[in-house]
Scaffold this motif. Structure first.
Motif, PDB file in Angstrom:
ATOM      1  N   ALA A 462       8.395  -5.030   5.525  1.00 49.13           N
ATOM      2  CA  ALA A 462       7.668  -5.042   4.255  1.00 49.13           C
ATOM      3  C   ALA A 462       6.339  -4.303   4.383  1.00 49.13           C
ATOM      4  O   ALA A 462       5.915  -3.589   3.465  1.00 49.13           O
ATOM      5  CB  ALA A 462       7.430  -6.476   3.796  1.00 49.13           C
ATOM      6  N   GLY A 463       5.676  -4.440   5.538  1.00 52.60           N
ATOM      7  CA  GLY A 463       4.406  -3.765   5.740  1.00 52.60           C
ATOM      8  C   GLY A 463       4.528  -2.262   5.759  1.00 52.60           C
ATOM      9  O   GLY A 463       3.597  -1.548   5.350  1.00 52.60           O
ATOM     10  N   SER A 464       5.667  -1.748   6.229  1.00 50.53           N
ATOM     11  CA  SER A 464       5.859  -0.293   6.228  1.00 50.53           C
ATOM     12  C   SER A 464       6.003   0.264   4.811  1.00 50.53           C
ATOM     13  O   SER A 464       5.700   1.430   4.565  1.00 50.53           O
ATOM     14  CB  SER A 464       7.095   0.059   7.052  1.00 50.53           C
ATOM     15  OG  SER A 464       8.269  -0.489   6.459  1.00 50.53           O
ATOM     16  N   LEU A 465       6.442  -0.570   3.886  1.00 47.48           N
ATOM     17  CA  LEU A 465       6.572  -0.137   2.493  1.00 47.48           C
ATOM     18  C   LEU A 465       5.251  -0.226   1.747  1.00 47.48           C
ATOM     19  O   LEU A 465       5.009   0.536   0.809  1.00 47.48           O
ATOM     20  CB  LEU A 465       7.624  -1.001   1.779  1.00 47.48           C
ATOM     21  CG  LEU A 465       9.046  -0.940   2.349  1.00 47.48           C
ATOM     22  CD1 LEU A 465       9.949  -1.918   1.602  1.00 47.48           C
ATOM     23  CD2 LEU A 465       9.601   0.481   2.264  1.00 47.48           C
ATOM     24  N   PHE A 466       4.384  -1.151   2.140  1.00 48.26           N
ATOM     25  CA  PHE A 466       3.081  -1.347   1.491  1.00 48.26           C
ATOM     26  C   PHE A 466       1.996  -1.374   2.560  1.00 48.26           C
ATOM     27  O   PHE A 466       1.530  -2.448   2.959  1.00 48.26           O
ATOM     28  CB  PHE A 466       3.061  -2.647   0.686  1.00 48.26           C
ATOM     29  CG  PHE A 466       4.105  -2.724  -0.387  1.00 48.26           C
ATOM     30  CD1 PHE A 466       3.849  -2.217  -1.654  1.00 48.26           C
ATOM     31  CD2 PHE A 466       5.342  -3.301  -0.128  1.00 48.26           C
ATOM     32  CE1 PHE A 466       4.816  -2.287  -2.635  1.00 48.26           C
ATOM     33  CE2 PHE A 466       6.309  -3.379  -1.107  1.00 48.26           C
ATOM     34  CZ  PHE A 466       6.054  -2.867  -2.372  1.00 48.26           C
ATOM     35  N   PRO A 467       1.599  -0.208   3.082  1.00 47.60           N
ATOM     36  CA  PRO A 467       0.624  -0.176   4.191  1.00 47.60           C
ATOM     37  C   PRO A 467      -0.751  -0.717   3.820  1.00 47.60           C
ATOM     38  O   PRO A 467      -1.488  -1.175   4.689  1.00 47.60           O
ATOM     39  CB  PRO A 467       0.566   1.307   4.558  1.00 47.60           C
ATOM     40  CG  PRO A 467       1.021   2.025   3.332  1.00 47.60           C
ATOM     41  CD  PRO A 467       2.019   1.137   2.684  1.00 47.60           C
ATOM     42  N   GLU A 468      -1.133  -0.648   2.543  1.00 49.75           N
ATOM     43  CA  GLU A 468      -2.440  -1.137   2.103  1.00 49.75           C
ATOM     44  C   GLU A 468      -2.240  -2.073   0.913  1.00 49.75           C
ATOM     45  O   GLU A 468      -2.486  -1.703  -0.238  1.00 49.75           O
ATOM     46  CB  GLU A 468      -3.357   0.021   1.721  1.00 49.75           C
ATOM     47  CG  GLU A 468      -3.695   0.938   2.894  1.00 49.75           C
ATOM     48  CD  GLU A 468      -4.647   2.047   2.504  1.00 49.75           C
ATOM     49  OE1 GLU A 468      -5.072   2.057   1.331  1.00 49.75           O
ATOM     50  OE2 GLU A 468      -4.970   2.880   3.358  1.00 49.75           O
ATOM     51  N   PRO A 471      -4.275  -7.905  -3.184  1.00 51.89           N
ATOM     52  CA  PRO A 471      -4.195  -9.364  -3.016  1.00 51.89           C
ATOM     53  C   PRO A 471      -2.851  -9.969  -3.401  1.00 51.89           C
ATOM     54  O   PRO A 471      -2.325 -10.818  -2.674  1.00 51.89           O
ATOM     55  CB  PRO A 471      -5.329  -9.866  -3.921  1.00 51.89           C
ATOM     56  CG  PRO A 471      -6.335  -8.758  -3.900  1.00 51.89           C
ATOM     57  CD  PRO A 471      -5.526  -7.499  -3.856  1.00 51.89           C
ATOM     58  N   LEU A 472      -2.277  -9.537  -4.523  1.00 43.39           N
ATOM     59  CA  LEU A 472      -0.999 -10.103  -4.948  1.00 43.39           C
ATOM     60  C   LEU A 472       0.120  -9.736  -3.985  1.00 43.39           C
ATOM     61  O   LEU A 472       1.016 -10.548  -3.715  1.00 43.39           O
ATOM     62  CB  LEU A 472      -0.664  -9.644  -6.366  1.00 43.39           C
ATOM     63  CG  LEU A 472      -1.537 -10.221  -7.489  1.00 43.39           C
ATOM     64  CD1 LEU A 472      -1.113  -9.665  -8.846  1.00 43.39           C
ATOM     65  CD2 LEU A 472      -1.450 -11.750  -7.498  1.00 43.39           C
ATOM     66  N   VAL A 473       0.063  -8.518  -3.461  1.00 44.50           N
ATOM     67  CA  VAL A 473       1.084  -8.088  -2.506  1.00 44.50           C
ATOM     68  C   VAL A 473       0.958  -8.884  -1.203  1.00 44.50           C
ATOM     69  O   VAL A 473       1.960  -9.303  -0.617  1.00 44.50           O
ATOM     70  CB  VAL A 473       0.969  -6.576  -2.231  1.00 44.50           C
ATOM     71  CG1 VAL A 473       1.996  -6.141  -1.190  1.00 44.50           C
ATOM     72  CG2 VAL A 473       1.167  -5.788  -3.517  1.00 44.50           C
ATOM     73  N   LEU A 474      -0.284  -9.099  -0.753  1.00 45.77           N
ATOM     74  CA  LEU A 474      -0.496  -9.905   0.456  1.00 45.77           C
ATOM     75  C   LEU A 474       0.016 -11.324   0.246  1.00 45.77           C
ATOM     76  O   LEU A 474       0.647 -11.910   1.147  1.00 45.77           O
ATOM     77  CB  LEU A 474      -1.974  -9.916   0.823  1.00 45.77           C
ATOM     78  CG  LEU A 474      -2.354 -10.786   2.035  1.00 45.77           C
ATOM     79  CD1 LEU A 474      -1.635 -10.312   3.291  1.00 45.77           C
ATOM     80  CD2 LEU A 474      -3.864 -10.778   2.244  1.00 45.77           C
ATOM     81  N   ALA A 475      -0.236 -11.898  -0.917  1.00 42.71           N
ATOM     82  CA  ALA A 475       0.268 -13.236  -1.222  1.00 42.71           C
ATOM     83  C   ALA A 475       1.795 -13.253  -1.196  1.00 42.71           C
ATOM     84  O   ALA A 475       2.409 -14.209  -0.695  1.00 42.71           O
ATOM     85  CB  ALA A 475      -0.249 -13.695  -2.577  1.00 42.71           C
ATOM     86  N   ALA A 476       2.409 -12.179  -1.716  1.00 41.98           N
ATOM     87  CA  ALA A 476       3.874 -12.084  -1.682  1.00 41.98           C
ATOM     88  C   ALA A 476       4.375 -11.980  -0.251  1.00 41.98           C
ATOM     89  O   ALA A 476       5.412 -12.561   0.100  1.00 41.98           O
ATOM     90  CB  ALA A 476       4.327 -10.872  -2.500  1.00 41.98           C
ATOM     91  N   PHE A 477       3.658 -11.228   0.585  1.00 42.24           N
ATOM     92  CA  PHE A 477       4.005 -11.160   2.005  1.00 42.24           C
ATOM     93  C   PHE A 477       4.009 -12.553   2.640  1.00 42.24           C
ATOM     94  O   PHE A 477       4.950 -12.928   3.349  1.00 42.24           O
ATOM     95  CB  PHE A 477       3.004 -10.271   2.751  1.00 42.24           C
ATOM     96  CG  PHE A 477       3.259  -8.799   2.628  1.00 42.24           C
ATOM     97  CD1 PHE A 477       4.281  -8.315   1.829  1.00 42.24           C
ATOM     98  CD2 PHE A 477       2.482  -7.889   3.312  1.00 42.24           C
ATOM     99  CE1 PHE A 477       4.517  -6.956   1.704  1.00 42.24           C
ATOM    100  CE2 PHE A 477       2.707  -6.527   3.210  1.00 42.24           C
ATOM    101  CZ  PHE A 477       3.725  -6.058   2.402  1.00 42.24           C
ATOM    102  N   CYS A 478       2.946 -13.294   2.402  1.00 44.73           N
ATOM    103  CA  CYS A 478       2.822 -14.628   2.998  1.00 44.73           C
ATOM    104  C   CYS A 478       3.921 -15.568   2.509  1.00 44.73           C
ATOM    105  O   CYS A 478       4.554 -16.271   3.302  1.00 44.73           O
ATOM    106  CB  CYS A 478       1.445 -15.209   2.689  1.00 44.73           C
ATOM    107  SG  CYS A 478       0.070 -14.296   3.444  1.00 44.73           S
TER     108      CYS A 478
END
Length: 518
Positions: A462-468, A471-478
């Motif tokens: 997932a991090g390779s698709l969204f390198p930066e 906040p909402l994306v980080l929350a989705a990661f978690c």
């Protein structure tokens, strides 16, 4: 109250406190940044906050709970009152000494600032303003230990929220309604922390007094052998139960020789403390009383079983948390802290420190859980020796690694200190014949590792698709990582339905001397 309800209550209080602590530190970073004023404030805040964290995680429980468990109910109430009175007098004297000698204490907390007299003066000022919180939270912790001994967890779980909640309120007020210089703003925050500690003490005291003389009976403190042993054991117990916090204190002293070193280490540590503090609080509040009861009843095998079960649950949480923090260190630092006076270079430096600290987090969790057995046995010497070994390794490794790697090397030194601390605790348990993880524990650990690997691969993809990420994306990661780990844990058998069923049994009442467990 059932064990699962007690666990959920204490866990909810711990998680909420850590989340509020996150919010507080995000506001700290926004308001103060990472310059000289921030370093001065965080250096001064380090000592009272260290004591608050140790006590908030049940730091005095290892001295109080086993001792109270050996007494009759009425005698226990009298001893509890004696301890509160004696500690109040001792802490008043200590606070007076700190207020007078704050200048020397400032140098000891941040020796790297010895050439900056102005910043050292700020450290001394902020120390004088914030240190009274130590008096309040220590007395609150003693009262909380008495409540935990009696199986009352509501006030002890919720009262610590007052400190972080009060500081958040103060930050919001200062940022929205006043245009103050950084130095004065930090002074108000230091004073607000002491006031918030007083509120925490009031909440716990109210809960304790509601129980009447059955919980605590105040009188003029009587100098008994038990009281003497508790007073003499107070500082060693804090040192042994708060070993990791002391490792960070030593690392902060070394980091003070680097620009913004205190700040970067502080903010990275705060992220690590969310999962680590949760496990520490659960261990001291729930596991220690259970182990003390087992030891008092002479149920050696039951004690080992409870210890191993708690360790399995702790690593079930700690391994994925450490892996996720390592992988998401950069987006976490950017999203949480990069705003206001906190620059992008500060976020990058904090991320590197966070990655290094995450390597030691599982070992810190392991040592925290296993140390509870030593405390339940009354073997303070073994626990203190293990903490001492960890501190020596932390300081030595940090000094050796700091010069080639800078602050990242200091953080690696802390992780190595956690590894050595855990190893020393295991060695201590082995000498008592209480280290026997068994095939079931090793199998559960292997399955947990596989589930953690599955989650880690998912986060990396997932991090390779969204390198930066935003906040909402980080929350989705978690959230996505949590769901993926849960599914993998059930699929591998690291987590089963029987785990939940085993938690629903009733917890025991405090033992009477010579009584067995029901």
């Amino acid at each position: 109250m059932s064990l699962i309800r007690s666990s959920l209550l204490v866990g909810l209080g711990s998680v909420t406190s850590r989340i509020l602590g996150f919010v507080r530190d995000v506001l700290f970073a926004q308001a103060l940044g990472t310059g000289p004023v921030a370093d001065a404030f965080l250096a001064a805040f380090r000592l009272p906050n260290l004591v608050r964290r140790i006590l908030g995680e049940g730091g005095l429980n290892p001295a109080l709970v086993p001792a109270l468990s050996r007494l009759e109910s009425d005698e226990g109430a009298k001893v509890a009152g004696d301890v509160l009175g004696a500690f109040a007098l001792a802490l008043l004297a200590l606070t007076g000494f700190v207020e007078i000698g704050a200048g020397l204490l400032a140098f000891l907390l941040a020796p790297g600032l010895h050439d900056d007299a102005g910043t050292l003066a700020l450290v001394a000022l902020y120390t004088r303003l914030s240190f009274p919180i130590v008096l309040c939270v220590t007395l609150a912790s003693i009262a909380a230990a008495v409540l935990n001994w009696r199986g009352r967890f509501t006030a002890t779980a919720l009262a610590p929220l007052a400190v972080n909640g009060g500081l958040i309120l103060a930050l919001v007020v200062l940022e929205s309604g006043f245009d103050l210089p950084l130095a004065r703003k930090a002074a108000w925050l230091a004073a607000a922390s002491s006031l918030a500690g007083l509120i925490q003490l009031a909440i716990v005291a109210a809960a304790l007094l509601q129980g009447g003389s059955r919980l605590v009976r105040f009188r003029r403190p009587r100098w008994s052998p038990l009281l003497k042993s508790l007073l003499l054991a107070g500082l060693p117990v804090l040192a042994a139960s708060g070993a990791v916090q002391i490792f960070f204190l030593a690392a902060t002293q070394i980091a003070s020789f680097w620009p913004s070193g205190i700040s970067w280490l502080y903010y990275a540590e705060r992220v690590i403390q969310l999962p680590l503090g949760l496990m520490a609080g659960l261990s001291a509040s729930l596991l220690l009383p259970e182990l003390a009861r087992r030891h008092q009843a002479g149920e050696r095998q039951a004690l080992v079983t409870a210890q191993n079960r708690a360790l399995e649950v702790a690593l079930l949480l700690a391994l994925p948390a450490a892996s996720a923090l390592f992988i998401l260190a950069r987006p976490i630092s950017t999203v949480l802290f990069e705003r206001g006076a906190f620059a992008s270079t500060d976020a990058e430096g904090t991320a590197l420190v966070l990655m290094a600290l995450s390597l030691g987090m599982p070992f810190a969790t392991l040592a925290k859980v296993l140390s509870q057995t030593l405390f339940a046995l009354g073997s303070l010497r073994a626990a203190l020796a293990a903490a001492g070994i960890g501190l020596v390794v932390t300081v030595t490794a940090s000094l050796l690694l700091a010069w080639p790697l800078g602050l990242t090397g200091i953080a690696l030194g802390v992780s190595l200190g956690c590894v050595s601390h855990a190893g020393a605790v295991i060695l201590g348990l082995s000498r008592f014949g209480l280290w026997s993880p068994g095939w079931q524990g090793l199998s559960r650990l292997a399955r947990t590792a596989v589930a953690t690997l599955v989650m880690s691969l998912g986060l990396l993809s997932a991090g390779s698709l969204f390198p930066e990420p935003e906040p909402l994306v980080l929350a989705a990661f978690c959230l996505g990582g949590l769901v993926l780990y849960a599914l993998a844990a059930f699929a591998t058998g690291a987590l089963t339905r029987d785990d939940w069923a085993s938690l629903t049994k009733k917890s025991s009442e405090p033992l009477r001397p010579g009584a067995g467990l029901s």
